[in-house]
Design an enzyme around this catalytic site. Structure first.
Site, PDB file in Angstrom:
ATOM      1  N   SER A   3       0.852  -1.178   0.000  1.00  0.00           N
ATOM      2  CA  SER A   3       0.000   0.000   0.000  1.00  0.00           C
ATOM      3  C   SER A   3       0.890   1.231   0.000  1.00  0.00           C
ATOM      4  O   SER A   3       1.725   1.393   0.890  1.00  0.00           O
ATOM      5  CB  SER A   3      -0.877  -0.037   1.267  1.00  0.00           C
TER       6      SER A   3
ATOM      7  N   LYS B  74      -1.099  -1.077  -4.347  1.00  0.00           N
ATOM      8  CA  LYS B  74      -2.296  -0.278  -4.059  1.00  0.00           C
ATOM      9  C   LYS B  74      -1.899   1.171  -3.852  1.00  0.00           C
ATOM     10  O   LYS B  74      -0.945   1.462  -3.135  1.00  0.00           O
ATOM     11  CB  LYS B  74      -2.951  -0.880  -2.812  1.00  0.00           C
TER      12      LYS B  74
ATOM     13  N   LYS C 239      -3.086   4.980  -2.683  1.00  0.00           N
ATOM     14  CA  LYS C 239      -4.107   5.763  -1.990  1.00  0.00           C
ATOM     15  C   LYS C 239      -4.546   6.873  -2.939  1.00  0.00           C
ATOM     16  O   LYS C 239      -3.704   7.533  -3.565  1.00  0.00           O
ATOM     17  CB  LYS C 239      -3.519   6.381  -0.715  1.00  0.00           C
TER      18      LYS C 239
ATOM     19  N   ASP D 107      -7.136   2.804  -3.124  1.00  0.00           N
ATOM     20  CA  ASP D 107      -7.868   2.855  -1.852  1.00  0.00           C
ATOM     21  C   ASP D 107      -8.251   4.304  -1.596  1.00  0.00           C
ATOM     22  O   ASP D 107      -7.384   5.172  -1.451  1.00  0.00           O
ATOM     23  CB  ASP D 107      -6.981   2.322  -0.720  1.00  0.00           C
TER      24      ASP D 107
ATOM     25  N   GLU E  97     -10.907   0.293  -3.369  1.00  0.00           N
ATOM     26  CA  GLU E  97     -11.193   0.008  -1.965  1.00  0.00           C
ATOM     27  C   GLU E  97     -11.906   1.193  -1.318  1.00  0.00           C
ATOM     28  O   GLU E  97     -11.496   2.343  -1.491  1.00  0.00           O
ATOM     29  CB  GLU E  97      -9.850  -0.274  -1.269  1.00  0.00           C
TER      30      GLU E  97
ATOM     31  N   ASP F 129     -13.504  -2.024   3.229  1.00  0.00           N
ATOM     32  CA  ASP F 129     -12.584  -2.074   4.371  1.00  0.00           C
ATOM     33  C   ASP F 129     -13.317  -1.484   5.581  1.00  0.00           C
ATOM     34  O   ASP F 129     -13.983  -2.217   6.327  1.00  0.00           O
ATOM     35  CB  ASP F 129     -11.292  -1.302   3.997  1.00  0.00           C
TER      36      ASP F 129
ATOM     37  N   LYS G 165      -9.435  -7.307   8.094  1.00  0.00           N
ATOM     38  CA  LYS G 165      -8.443  -6.942   9.111  1.00  0.00           C
ATOM     39  C   LYS G 165      -8.944  -7.473  10.436  1.00  0.00           C
ATOM     40  O   LYS G 165      -9.972  -7.001  10.940  1.00  0.00           O
ATOM     41  CB  LYS G 165      -8.311  -5.414   9.203  1.00  0.00           C
TER      42      LYS G 165
ATOM     43  N   GLY H 204      -3.685  -4.359   6.472  1.00  0.00           N
ATOM     44  CA  GLY H 204      -2.766  -4.025   7.552  1.00  0.00           C
ATOM     45  C   GLY H 204      -3.008  -2.619   8.050  1.00  0.00           C
ATOM     46  O   GLY H 204      -3.739  -1.837   7.438  1.00  0.00           O
TER      47      GLY H 204
END
Ligand code: OSB
Ligand code: MG
Length: 363
Positions: free
Chosen positions: A132, A157, A159, A184, A209, A234, A258, A286
């Site tokens: 990420s 991934k 952001k 995400d 995400e 998420d 998670k 995570g």
């Protein structure tokens, strides 16, 4: 010696700052739990951080929940599933509950001389690993993706945030046409932004995400009918029931599991079963955990039922030095779960002490 529970607040500097919609993390400020009983030392980590953002919980609220309500349940040394059932009667504090539940997994596995990955279910013997990447300049992101792909990560991934998503993803996709990419949003968008989200469809992303803020599953289901990129959830699936509902109404095809967010590993396992039975895919996320929390995530991510690469980077990606003596190594984009008993973490006591800001003896 009677059983004891110690909670420490540790602060470990991150190698590079991690910027998200919730702010920029420069260190991992975590609660580390230690339980000693029957000749066993068990460890766990609470995934909260210094400030709320991703969740309403933070280290202070979690510490209070552990001290005032959860620690006393340890006296009977319940199984993790018994503990999970007992605390499910009250609302909230899911991250705090998860930290005690994971402590019980480590404790009982060590008592029974078993490894966490085997105790959780059928393990593949390795976890597939993705990475990420936080907000950064387009040039730095391209460099970061290049480096991650060279290192063998199986998915990258990015952001994203409102207004910068199209240019960011276009730049990265143009540079890496074949890379397994996801984004995400951490809930930065609203239903009114559907056109913007549709603009990402051309990039062949594995998934987007948590596109919408507010955790509304119905709105995610509506959005799923309007974009071709699969939706991954998420923040909006904090419970097994919410994951079940998301599967049922088609709010997502992909699920970031998670254990810390869902109140523990027992709930995470149940959510994974629900998702897979409903035809969805899942991976383990995570929260920039130290080596302690990371070990639990990697054990879970190694299960056969987990079918996509997760955010379970090796320790060295985040920390120059970690509080464990046996950091994970990634080879060929996979990490083997801990070989030792329980989560398999060997604590570096001296460095743990050096990183400890405060310490509470609770039992
Ligand atoms: O949304 O998955 C998230 C980190 C902190 C809080 C929320 C998230 C993240 C990450 C980093 O994306 C995942 C990692 O630990 O590598
Ligand atoms: Mg996320």
């Amino acid at each position: 010696m009677p059983p004891s529970l110690t909670v420490r607040l540790v602060s470990i500097p991150l190698l590079v700052p991690f910027a998200t919609r919730f702010g920029t993390e420069r260190s991992r400020d975590a609660l580390i739990l230690t339980y000693r009983s029957k000749g066993v030392e068990a460890y766990s980590e609470c995934v909260t951080s210094a400030h709320p953002g991703y969740s309403i919980e933070d280290n202070e609220s979690a510490l209070r929940a552990i001290k005032d309500r959860l620690a006393r349940l340890l006296k009977e040394e319940p199984s993790p599933r018994e503990f999970s059932r007992a605390v499910s009667r009250t609302m909230g504090d899911r991250m705090a509950k998860a930290s005690v539940e994971m402590l019980l997994w480590d404790f009982h596995c060590k008592l029974r001389l078993s490894r966490m990955a085997d105790a959780l279910g059928k393990t593949k013997g390795y976890a597939e690993v993705g990475v990420s990447l936080g907000f950064d300049t387009p040039d730095a992101l391209v460099e970061g993706v290049c480096e991650a792909l060279d290192q063998g990560y199986r998915r990258v991934k990015l952001k994203i945030r409102k207004g910068q998503e199209y240019a960011t993803v276009k730049r990265v996709r143009t540079t890496f046409p074949d890379a397994e990419l996801s984004v995400d949003a951490n809930g930065d968008y609203a239903p009114e932004d559907t056109e913007t989200l549709q603009s990402l469809d051309e990039f062949g992303l594995a998934y987007i995400e948590e596109p919408l803020g507010g955790g509304d599953l119905e709105e995610h289901a509506k959005l799923a009918g309007k974009i071709s990129t699969p939706i991954c959830l998420d923040e909006s699936i904090p419970t097994v029931e919410s994951a079940r509902k998301a599967v049922e109404i088609g709010a997502a095809k992909v699920f970031n599991i998670k254990p810390g967010r869902m109140g523990g590993l027992a709930n995470a396992l149940e959510a994974i079963a629900v998702v897979r039975k409903g035809g969805g895919s899942c991976w383990v996320g995570g929260m920039l955990e130290t080596g302690v929390g990371r070990a639990f995530n990697i054990a879970l991510a190694s299960l056969e039922a987990v079918d996509l690469p997760g955010d379970t980077s090796p320790n060295g990606r985040y920390f120059k030095r970690d509080i464990v003596r046996n950091p994970f190594e990634m080879k060929g984009g996979v990490i083997a779960p801990g070989r030792g008993l329980g989560a398999g973490v060997e604590i570096d006591e001296r460095f743990l002490d050096a990183c400890t800001k405060e310490k509470w003896r609770i039992l």
